[in-house]
Design a protein around this motif. Structure first.
Motif, PDB file in Angstrom:
ATOM      1  N   MET A   1       2.808  -8.338  -1.970  1.00  0.00           N
ATOM      2  CA  MET A   1       1.925  -7.416  -2.691  1.00  0.00           C
ATOM      3  C   MET A   1       1.625  -6.195  -1.823  1.00  0.00           C
ATOM      4  SD  MET A   1      -0.744 -10.041  -4.510  1.00  0.00           S
ATOM      5  CE  MET A   1      -1.874  -8.806  -5.145  1.00  0.00           C
ATOM      6  N   ALA A   2       1.389  -6.428  -0.521  1.00  0.00           N
ATOM      7  CA  ALA A   2       1.088  -5.316   0.388  1.00  0.00           C
ATOM      8  C   ALA A   2       2.281  -4.372   0.496  1.00  0.00           C
ATOM      9  CB  ALA A   2       0.699  -5.851   1.762  1.00  0.00           C
ATOM     10  N   ILE A   3       3.482  -4.953   0.636  1.00  0.00           N
ATOM     11  CA  ILE A   3       4.681  -4.109   0.735  1.00  0.00           C
ATOM     12  C   ILE A   3       4.829  -3.257  -0.526  1.00  0.00           C
ATOM     13  CG2 ILE A   3       7.212  -4.148   0.819  1.00  0.00           C
ATOM     14  CD1 ILE A   3       7.001  -6.687   2.506  1.00  0.00           C
ATOM     15  N   TRP A   4       4.470  -3.825  -1.671  1.00  0.00           N
ATOM     16  CA  TRP A   4       4.623  -3.090  -2.922  1.00  0.00           C
ATOM     17  C   TRP A   4       3.538  -2.031  -3.107  1.00  0.00           C
ATOM     18  CZ3 TRP A   4       8.598  -6.161  -2.716  1.00  0.00           C
ATOM     19  CH2 TRP A   4       9.664  -5.912  -3.578  1.00  0.00           C
ATOM     20  N   LEU A   5       2.358  -2.258  -2.530  1.00  0.00           N
ATOM     21  CA  LEU A   5       1.247  -1.332  -2.770  1.00  0.00           C
ATOM     22  C   LEU A   5       1.164  -0.196  -1.764  1.00  0.00           C
ATOM     23  CD1 LEU A   5      -1.856  -3.410  -3.880  1.00  0.00           C
ATOM     24  CD2 LEU A   5      -0.684  -1.605  -5.120  1.00  0.00           C
ATOM     25  N   ILE A   6       1.474  -0.496  -0.486  1.00  0.00           N
ATOM     26  CA  ILE A   6       1.218   0.478   0.576  1.00  0.00           C
ATOM     27  C   ILE A   6       1.895   1.841   0.340  1.00  0.00           C
ATOM     28  CG2 ILE A   6       1.712   0.972   3.013  1.00  0.00           C
ATOM     29  CD1 ILE A   6       0.800  -1.918   3.574  1.00  0.00           C
ATOM     30  N   PRO A   7       3.170   1.872  -0.073  1.00  0.00           N
ATOM     31  CA  PRO A   7       3.781   3.189  -0.263  1.00  0.00           C
ATOM     32  C   PRO A   7       3.002   4.070  -1.230  1.00  0.00           C
ATOM     33  CG  PRO A   7       5.444   1.479  -0.378  1.00  0.00           C
ATOM     34  CD  PRO A   7       4.120   0.778  -0.337  1.00  0.00           C
ATOM     35  N   THR A   8       2.554   3.474  -2.347  1.00  0.00           N
ATOM     36  CA  THR A   8       1.835   4.247  -3.352  1.00  0.00           C
ATOM     37  C   THR A   8       0.463   4.677  -2.826  1.00  0.00           C
ATOM     38  OG1 THR A   8       2.905   2.768  -4.914  1.00  0.00           O
ATOM     39  CG2 THR A   8       1.286   4.276  -5.796  1.00  0.00           C
ATOM     40  N   ILE A   9      -0.230   3.754  -2.160  1.00  0.00           N
ATOM     41  CA  ILE A   9      -1.561   4.087  -1.636  1.00  0.00           C
ATOM     42  C   ILE A   9      -1.462   5.223  -0.615  1.00  0.00           C
ATOM     43  CG2 ILE A   9      -3.472   3.212  -0.239  1.00  0.00           C
ATOM     44  CD1 ILE A   9      -3.006   0.490  -1.565  1.00  0.00           C
ATOM     45  N   GLY A  10      -0.446   5.172   0.228  1.00  0.00           N
ATOM     46  CA  GLY A  10      -0.266   6.217   1.239  1.00  0.00           C
ATOM     47  C   GLY A  10      -0.159   7.594   0.606  1.00  0.00           C
ATOM     48  N   LEU A  11       0.640   7.680  -0.443  1.00  0.00           N
ATOM     49  CA  LEU A  11       0.825   8.980  -1.083  1.00  0.00           C
ATOM     50  C   LEU A  11      -0.430   9.388  -1.854  1.00  0.00           C
ATOM     51  CD1 LEU A  11       3.289  10.947  -1.175  1.00  0.00           C
ATOM     52  CD2 LEU A  11       3.464  10.311  -3.569  1.00  0.00           C
ATOM     53  N   LEU A  12      -1.077   8.408  -2.488  1.00  0.00           N
ATOM     54  CA  LEU A  12      -2.297   8.704  -3.250  1.00  0.00           C
ATOM     55  C   LEU A  12      -3.348   9.317  -2.332  1.00  0.00           C
ATOM     56  CD1 LEU A  12      -3.899   8.495  -5.908  1.00  0.00           C
ATOM     57  CD2 LEU A  12      -4.650   6.246  -5.199  1.00  0.00           C
ATOM     58  N   ILE A  13      -3.537   8.707  -1.167  1.00  0.00           N
ATOM     59  CA  ILE A  13      -4.533   9.222  -0.226  1.00  0.00           C
ATOM     60  C   ILE A  13      -4.132  10.620   0.252  1.00  0.00           C
ATOM     61  CG2 ILE A  13      -5.453   8.884   2.107  1.00  0.00           C
ATOM     62  CD1 ILE A  13      -5.601   5.892   1.420  1.00  0.00           C
ATOM     63  N   SER A  14      -2.842  10.793   0.535  1.00  0.00           N
ATOM     64  CA  SER A  14      -2.393  12.106   1.001  1.00  0.00           C
ATOM     65  C   SER A  14      -2.652  13.194  -0.026  1.00  0.00           C
ATOM     66  CB  SER A  14      -0.903  12.071   1.321  1.00  0.00           C
ATOM     67  OG  SER A  14      -0.668  11.177   2.363  1.00  0.00           O
ATOM     68  N   SER A  15      -2.631  12.828  -1.307  1.00  0.00           N
ATOM     69  CA  SER A  15      -2.819  13.842  -2.331  1.00  0.00           C
ATOM     70  C   SER A  15      -4.245  14.406  -2.308  1.00  0.00           C
ATOM     71  CB  SER A  15      -2.495  13.281  -3.721  1.00  0.00           C
ATOM     72  OG  SER A  15      -3.508  12.398  -4.154  1.00  0.00           O
TER      73      SER A  15
END
Lengths: 324, 297
Positions: B35-49
């Motif tokens: 679940m972490a592997i699947w979520l982290i990429p999206t969360i990283g970009l969301l925060i960067s936005s």
């Protein structure tokens, strides 16, 4: 009037009105036909729009592309020239080779991880949430997924602050930053693109496998356990064989997806760094280089690669219809 | 029966209860890791936005957790107004809605004919239609583009509506035909005896009873079109950049900004808003569409 407003009205009211109008109109038109012939004519009126679309958008252009693959841009017959180009160029046979890597690894990862996750998640209480998390990337576009992963893979030269997630972890552990996108040694970057695609599609396999898993009778598994089989044996001798048809379905869908891979390559590398695939190569040859003959050959190669999968699918479909 | 079986199992494994617990722990670890592997990429970009450009350039997104006061909407306002993302969003809607409505209607007509009307060659024709499912879209581009050039609709929304209809039909006909074929025969027979025309039966009976399949198809086709890059690139693309959907706008942002993550991130999340909304509200139908469509075919 604002042209956008006109478009919006056409979109919301005009299009459905035309469609409903057509089918209501058929019944009016049938009054012109003698009563005993109506039942013969009617199905064809109902099928007409679908068949017309399929003929114009799938059948006719496939034949057209086949002819084009033997011609140059001027429409002159050039024999197998375009095909021999294909066999001797890195954009041709080289991209086919990359597609084969995709075709092997994408089904392997999506079916493997999908199966693992489906089996494990069946035993935890937060199953619904866990499945949503894996499934989510399937809803977004490959373009957005590419941006998400370009950010994961971002690379700065050694010494600079690593803002890409993976390289920050690697630097944090004391390693040298990795050029995920540009390093083509042993097809490393192609592998990374396949990882992105797998990230998107594993949820697809997982959902289907999970549905099949729930269809296996619990009594059957329980009976095996009572007979002294451990969990691994139950999986190997009962669950897995019962899931096999489903795994085959997922694998064939993934093979077709791998052959058609385009968006991720187009956005992330545009075929540079030795990552070219057929679909992107075709786009490049048609639109950047304006060579329709070579573009057509690439499309035909793609179709020939898909035909065995298609034959397999149709045969399976017919077998199912026979059971029904 | 299984209730009787449970005590037998317990007795057998009674000595190794700790082992069962360990296995259970391992299951949790693997599931949560994935679940972490699947979520982290999206969360990283969301925060960067939501981070200012200077911060995104100089430090990783995870540092945001130590300085959350830095959050800003600048990136969103910029891409919506300046980078063509606002227009792209409207265009994506203009493309996706008819490109969903047309194939669903056309497929429903055909599916109804395949399921409830008899005519010679019905089964063979249906197999041919389903067989077209795997014709790669790429095979069709050159001749269709020539055709569009001759009739002059290249770059228009109409060009993509019709193309998506053609491409989406094999799956749509297949899904709806299978569902409509399972509806009870008596309903249609008694309607016919009462003098209802096929049009009436179709709109009053077949469509309302097929809502689950239609909902799944609508979601599927809508997401497919909304997320599509290739078809729009071919038929609208450079010919008329004013009509470009979001996916094209973002793909060209990748080229123009390269490392401008703060804009790319915001643009990507704007494009994801609609699919995520659909996903979270209609997930049930979405899953059913995928499972129904693929397990059967």
């Amino acid at each position: 009037m604002d042209p956008r407003l006109v478009t919006a009205i056409i979109v919301v009211i005009g299009v459905p009105a035309v469609l409903v109008g057509y089918i209501v109109g058929t019944e009016q038109a049938l009054r012109l036909v003698p009563e005993r012939r109506r039942a013969t004519v009617r199905p064809w009126l109902w099928l007409f729009p679908a068949l017309a679309f399929l003929l114009v958008y799938l059948v006719y252009p496939t034949i057209g592309t086949l002819i084009q693959s033997f011609e140059n841009n001027a429409g002159k017959f050039v024999g197998f020239n375009n095909y021999s180009w294909f066999l001797n160029s890195s954009d041709g046979i080289g991209s086919l080779f990359n597609n084969i890597i995709w075709l092997v690894l994408l089904p392997a990862i999506t079916v493997g991880v999908g199966l693992l996750f489906a089996v494990l998640v069946d035993r935890v209480r937060y199953e619904t949430i866990a499945k949503s998390v894996i499934f989510l990337p399937l809803a977004i576009s490959a373009t957005a997924a590419s941006v998400i992963w370009l950010f994961m893979f971002a690379y700065q030269p050694p010494g600079a602050a690593q803002t890409g997630t993976l390289n920050a972890i690697i630097s944090g552990l004391g390693g040298a930053p990795v050029a995920f996108i540009a390093n083509s040694t042993f097809k490393f970057n192609t592998l990374m693109l396949i990882v992105v695609m797998s990230w998107m599609w594993t949820g697809f396999g997982m959902v289907i496998i999970s549905a099949a898993l729930k269809g296996i009778s619990p009594e059957l598994l329980e009976a095996a356990r009572v007979d002294g089989a451990n969990e691994l044996e139950v999986f190997r001798h009962i669950t897995f064989p019962l899931l096999l048809p489903t795994l085959t379905v997922v694998a064939t869908v993934m093979i077709i997806t791998a052959l058609k891979a385009f968006d991720i390559v187009y956005v992330m590398t545009n075929g540079n760094f030795d990552t070219q695939v057929i679909a992107n190569s075709m786009y490049t040859w048609m639109f950047t280089n304006g060579n329709f003959g070579r573009g057509a050959v690439l499309a035909i190669v793609l179709m020939i690669a898909v035909i065995p999968v298609m034959a397999f699918n149709i045969r399976r479909f017919q077998a199912q219809e026979a059971i029904r | 029966m299984s209730e009787l079986a449970v005590p037998a199992v317990r007795r057998k494994e009674g000595g190794s209860a700790w082992r069962g617990r360990l296995e259970h722990l391992a299951t949790h670890v693997v599931v949560i890791l994935l679940m972490a592997i699947w979520l982290i990429p999206t969360i990283g970009l969301l925060i960067s936005s939501f981070r200012p450009s200077a911060d995104v350039q100089s430090s990783g997104w995870w540092t945001f957790f130590f300085q959350p006061a830095q959050a800003t909407l600048e990136n969103y306002t910029y891409v919506l107004a300046q980078a063509g993302i606002g227009t792209g969003f409207i265009n994506s809607l203009f493309i996706s809605i008819p490109a969903t409505v047309i194939p669903v209607f056309v497929a429903a007509f055909a599916a109804y004919a395949f399921a409830w009307m008899s005519f010679p060659g019905r089964n063979i024709l249906f197999v041919v239609v389903v067989g077209l499912l795997v014709v790669p879209l790429q095979t069709t581009f050159i001749p269709i583009l020539r055709l569009y050039g001759q009739i002059g609709i290249e770059g228009q929304f109409l060009a993509v509506w019709l193309a998506h209809t053609g491409y989406g039909l094999p799956f749509a006909v297949y899904l709806l035909r299978n569902f409509m074929g399972e509806l009870p025969r008596e309903v249609f027979e008694s309607a016919a005896i009462d003098g209802a025309s096929p049009v009436t039966s179709f709109f009053r009976l077949a469509i309302p009873m097929s809502v689950p399949a239609i909902a799944a198809l609508v979601i599927f086709q809508f997401l497919f079109v909304w997320n599509d890059l290739l078809v729009s690139l071919i038929y609208i693309g450079a010919a008329n950049p004013e009509n470009d959907p979001l996916t094209i706008s973002i793909a060209s942002l990748v080229g123009n900004f390269g490392q401008g993550w703060w804009y790319l991130a915001a643009a990507s999340f704007i494009s994801m808003a609609v699919p995520l909304l659909v996903f979270f509200t209609l997930q049930r139908y979405f899953v059913r569409g995928i499972v129904g469509g693929s397990v059967k075919g």
